[in-house]
Design a protein around this motif. Structure first.
Motif, PDB file in Angstrom:
ATOM      1  N   LYS A  56       8.783  -5.766 -10.813  1.00  0.00           N
ATOM      2  CA  LYS A  56       8.336  -5.861  -9.422  1.00  0.00           C
ATOM      3  C   LYS A  56       6.976  -5.192  -9.221  1.00  0.00           C
ATOM      4  O   LYS A  56       6.097  -5.737  -8.536  1.00  0.00           O
ATOM      5  CB  LYS A  56       9.378  -5.226  -8.505  1.00  0.00           C
ATOM      6  CG  LYS A  56       9.197  -5.553  -7.030  1.00  0.00           C
ATOM      7  CD  LYS A  56      10.440  -5.160  -6.250  1.00  0.00           C
ATOM      8  CE  LYS A  56      10.351  -5.663  -4.816  1.00  0.00           C
ATOM      9  NZ  LYS A  56      11.594  -5.401  -4.066  1.00  0.00           N
ATOM     10  N   VAL A  57       6.802  -4.019  -9.800  1.00  0.00           N
ATOM     11  CA  VAL A  57       5.530  -3.305  -9.670  1.00  0.00           C
ATOM     12  C   VAL A  57       4.423  -4.064 -10.395  1.00  0.00           C
ATOM     13  O   VAL A  57       3.269  -4.093  -9.947  1.00  0.00           O
ATOM     14  CB  VAL A  57       5.668  -1.869 -10.221  1.00  0.00           C
ATOM     15  CG1 VAL A  57       4.310  -1.204 -10.348  1.00  0.00           C
ATOM     16  CG2 VAL A  57       6.569  -1.045  -9.301  1.00  0.00           C
ATOM     17  N   GLY A  58       4.767  -4.697 -11.518  1.00  0.00           N
ATOM     18  CA  GLY A  58       3.802  -5.517 -12.243  1.00  0.00           C
ATOM     19  C   GLY A  58       2.883  -4.713 -13.141  1.00  0.00           C
ATOM     20  O   GLY A  58       2.881  -3.473 -13.122  1.00  0.00           O
TER      21      GLY A  58
ATOM     22  N   THR B  18      -0.025  -4.750  -0.205  1.00  0.00           N
ATOM     23  CA  THR B  18      -1.424  -4.312  -0.264  1.00  0.00           C
ATOM     24  C   THR B  18      -1.967  -4.552  -1.670  1.00  0.00           C
ATOM     25  O   THR B  18      -1.197  -4.634  -2.642  1.00  0.00           O
ATOM     26  CB  THR B  18      -1.541  -2.820   0.091  1.00  0.00           C
ATOM     27  OG1 THR B  18      -0.795  -2.050  -0.858  1.00  0.00           O
ATOM     28  CG2 THR B  18      -0.980  -2.561   1.482  1.00  0.00           C
ATOM     29  N   PRO B  19      -3.289  -4.677  -1.817  1.00  0.00           N
ATOM     30  CA  PRO B  19      -3.887  -4.904  -3.145  1.00  0.00           C
ATOM     31  C   PRO B  19      -3.558  -3.764  -4.107  1.00  0.00           C
ATOM     32  O   PRO B  19      -3.371  -2.617  -3.695  1.00  0.00           O
ATOM     33  CB  PRO B  19      -5.388  -4.971  -2.845  1.00  0.00           C
ATOM     34  CG  PRO B  19      -5.481  -5.337  -1.407  1.00  0.00           C
ATOM     35  CD  PRO B  19      -4.312  -4.696  -0.737  1.00  0.00           C
ATOM     36  N   ALA B  20      -3.475  -4.089  -5.394  1.00  0.00           N
ATOM     37  CA  ALA B  20      -3.223  -3.078  -6.415  1.00  0.00           C
ATOM     38  C   ALA B  20      -4.287  -1.985  -6.344  1.00  0.00           C
ATOM     39  O   ALA B  20      -5.479  -2.277  -6.229  1.00  0.00           O
ATOM     40  CB  ALA B  20      -3.213  -3.721  -7.799  1.00  0.00           C
ATOM     41  N   ASP B  21      -3.832  -0.737  -6.408  1.00  0.00           N
ATOM     42  CA  ASP B  21      -4.716   0.408  -6.199  1.00  0.00           C
ATOM     43  C   ASP B  21      -4.740   1.275  -7.458  1.00  0.00           C
ATOM     44  O   ASP B  21      -3.699   1.779  -7.895  1.00  0.00           O
ATOM     45  CB  ASP B  21      -4.230   1.208  -4.997  1.00  0.00           C
ATOM     46  CG  ASP B  21      -5.167   2.345  -4.629  1.00  0.00           C
ATOM     47  OD1 ASP B  21      -6.204   2.504  -5.296  1.00  0.00           O
ATOM     48  OD2 ASP B  21      -4.846   3.070  -3.670  1.00  0.00           O
TER      49      ASP B  21
ATOM     50  N   LEU C  52       9.033  -0.124  -0.412  1.00  0.00           N
ATOM     51  CA  LEU C  52       8.307  -0.709  -1.534  1.00  0.00           C
ATOM     52  C   LEU C  52       7.767  -2.108  -1.231  1.00  0.00           C
ATOM     53  O   LEU C  52       6.604  -2.408  -1.546  1.00  0.00           O
ATOM     54  CB  LEU C  52       9.202  -0.750  -2.778  1.00  0.00           C
ATOM     55  CG  LEU C  52       8.545  -1.313  -4.042  1.00  0.00           C
ATOM     56  CD1 LEU C  52       7.312  -0.503  -4.429  1.00  0.00           C
ATOM     57  CD2 LEU C  52       9.548  -1.337  -5.196  1.00  0.00           C
ATOM     58  N   ASP C  53       8.579  -2.971  -0.642  1.00  0.00           N
ATOM     59  CA  ASP C  53       8.121  -4.337  -0.370  1.00  0.00           C
ATOM     60  C   ASP C  53       6.871  -4.350   0.507  1.00  0.00           C
ATOM     61  O   ASP C  53       5.968  -5.174   0.312  1.00  0.00           O
ATOM     62  CB  ASP C  53       9.228  -5.151   0.296  1.00  0.00           C
ATOM     63  CG  ASP C  53      10.351  -5.513  -0.677  1.00  0.00           C
ATOM     64  OD1 ASP C  53      10.145  -5.329  -1.897  1.00  0.00           O
ATOM     65  OD2 ASP C  53      11.426  -5.952  -0.227  1.00  0.00           O
ATOM     66  N   ASP C  54       6.819  -3.416   1.456  1.00  0.00           N
ATOM     67  CA  ASP C  54       5.638  -3.330   2.329  1.00  0.00           C
ATOM     68  C   ASP C  54       4.434  -2.840   1.535  1.00  0.00           C
ATOM     69  O   ASP C  54       3.321  -3.360   1.687  1.00  0.00           O
ATOM     70  CB  ASP C  54       5.896  -2.374   3.498  1.00  0.00           C
ATOM     71  CG  ASP C  54       7.049  -2.836   4.380  1.00  0.00           C
ATOM     72  OD1 ASP C  54       7.347  -4.049   4.380  1.00  0.00           O
ATOM     73  OD2 ASP C  54       7.656  -1.980   5.052  1.00  0.00           O
TER      74      ASP C  54
END
Length: 335
Positions: A79-81, A57-60, A51-53
């Protein structure tokens, strides 16, 4: 459809449990209708996303993060936001946290459906039961075990009072280790005992679904079970099962012995009801899952053009409503 990332702490070892196997099974079912894969977040695993990796990356917009591990859900939501799509696959109920309306909820039992219907009244909520694999069926073989018990989750009453009382006259098998072929074991047993109410009371959350009693019924066992949590979805005492821990040990023993005698009658057909089980079989689950995911994807298509404007059930909001209704009653009385 958007890709599904199933967030799990790990895929084995100390995380191995019924909830993990059920979530992995759901992920494999989802792969029949869209792209789906596991993402771990507590331990790194070979050939598995972490998950941290992924969050680097930009939100998709083309992906949905599926949260399921009860105790971790609040921190995973944070965390996911709110810029990424998330979905909560709810098993057990009673953890005490809240889920924002932007996160749809899929529940594995009607019991959990009702819990979240009250706790998250403005979220999209769906019901998708766990799958009972085709291997769990009545193989019509001789049954050499009178009473079968799995020690894990069993109450102290079941293990320390009822089992010793039954062992005086019955062949009782208590399993306290992992069984590779549980369906084969269920096909050897006449009666299956399950009492998880004490276990979940100690955990302070609910029985999410309770796979084993339903799997045992599918294999032709006569089931004596507690009715807590998700078990109340499908158990119908006096018809497809019996309530365990009914008043006294002696009364339980009498009822179980009576059931065993009926199992031994030549005319007795220890068989499951195929129509009753159909709701939990693969084809039914796949059809429901596809329909639910279509609705979830439509919601995420719509969400960017709108904003949540339905008042939440906060303490302040409920207090204001209570006072308003109370003052209205007083005015009507004086008028």
């Amino acid at each position: 459809m958007r890709k599904l990332y199933f967030l799990l702490p790990g895929t084995g070892g100390k995380f191995a449990c019924g909830g993990l196997w059920a979530e992995l099974k759901t992920m494999r079912l989802a792969q029949h209708i869209c792209s789906a894969e596991v993402v771990t977040y507590r331990q790194r695993e070979k050939d598995t996303l972490f998950l941290d990796d992924l969050l680097q990356t930009p939100a998709d917009d083309s992906a949905i993060f599926v949260l399921s591990w009860g105790f971790d859900v609040p921190k995973l939501i944070k965390k996911v936001g709110d810029r990424r799509h998330a979905l909560y696959h709810a098993h057990s109920a009673g953890y005490g946290f809240s889920v924002p309306a932007r996160i749809p909820i899929i529940t594995v039992s009607r019991n959990t459906l009702g819990y979240w219907g009250q706790r998250a009244p403005h979220s999209l909520i769906y019901y998708l039961p766990n799958e009972i694999s085709d291997e769990f069926c009545d193989r019509h073989l001789p049954r050499d075990i009178d009473v079968l018990v799995q020690a894990r989750k069993s109450s102290s009453y079941l293990l320390n009072q009822l089992v010793p009382a039954l062992q005086k006259d019955c062949k009782v098998m208590v399993v306290d280790s992992y069984i590779e072929d549980l369906a084969a074991l269920f096909n050897r047993a006449k009666v299956y005992l399950y009492d998880s109410s004490e276990y979940w009371a100690l955990q302070r959350v609910s029985e999410g679904f309770g796979l084993q009693p339903l799997e045992a019924i599918a294999c032709g066992c006569q089931v004596f079970s507690s009715l807590n949590g998700g078990l109340s979805d499908y158990l119908d005492p006096g018809f497809n099962s019996q309530k365990i821990a009914g008043y006294s040990t002696k009364f339980d023993v009498v009822r179980i012995q009576k059931t065993l005698k009926s199992c031994d009658l030549p005319s007795r057909n220890i068989s499951s009801d195929a129509e009753f089980l159909q709701e939990y079989r693969r084809n039914s689950i796949l059809q429901k899952l596809e329909h639910v995911m279509n609705e979830v994807n439509n919601f995420f298509d719509h969400k960017p053009t709108d904003s949540a404007d339905i008042p939440a059930f906060t303490k302040r909001h409920l207090t204001r409503l209570f006072l308003s209704k109370s003052f209205a009653k007083v005015r009507r009385r004086f008028q």
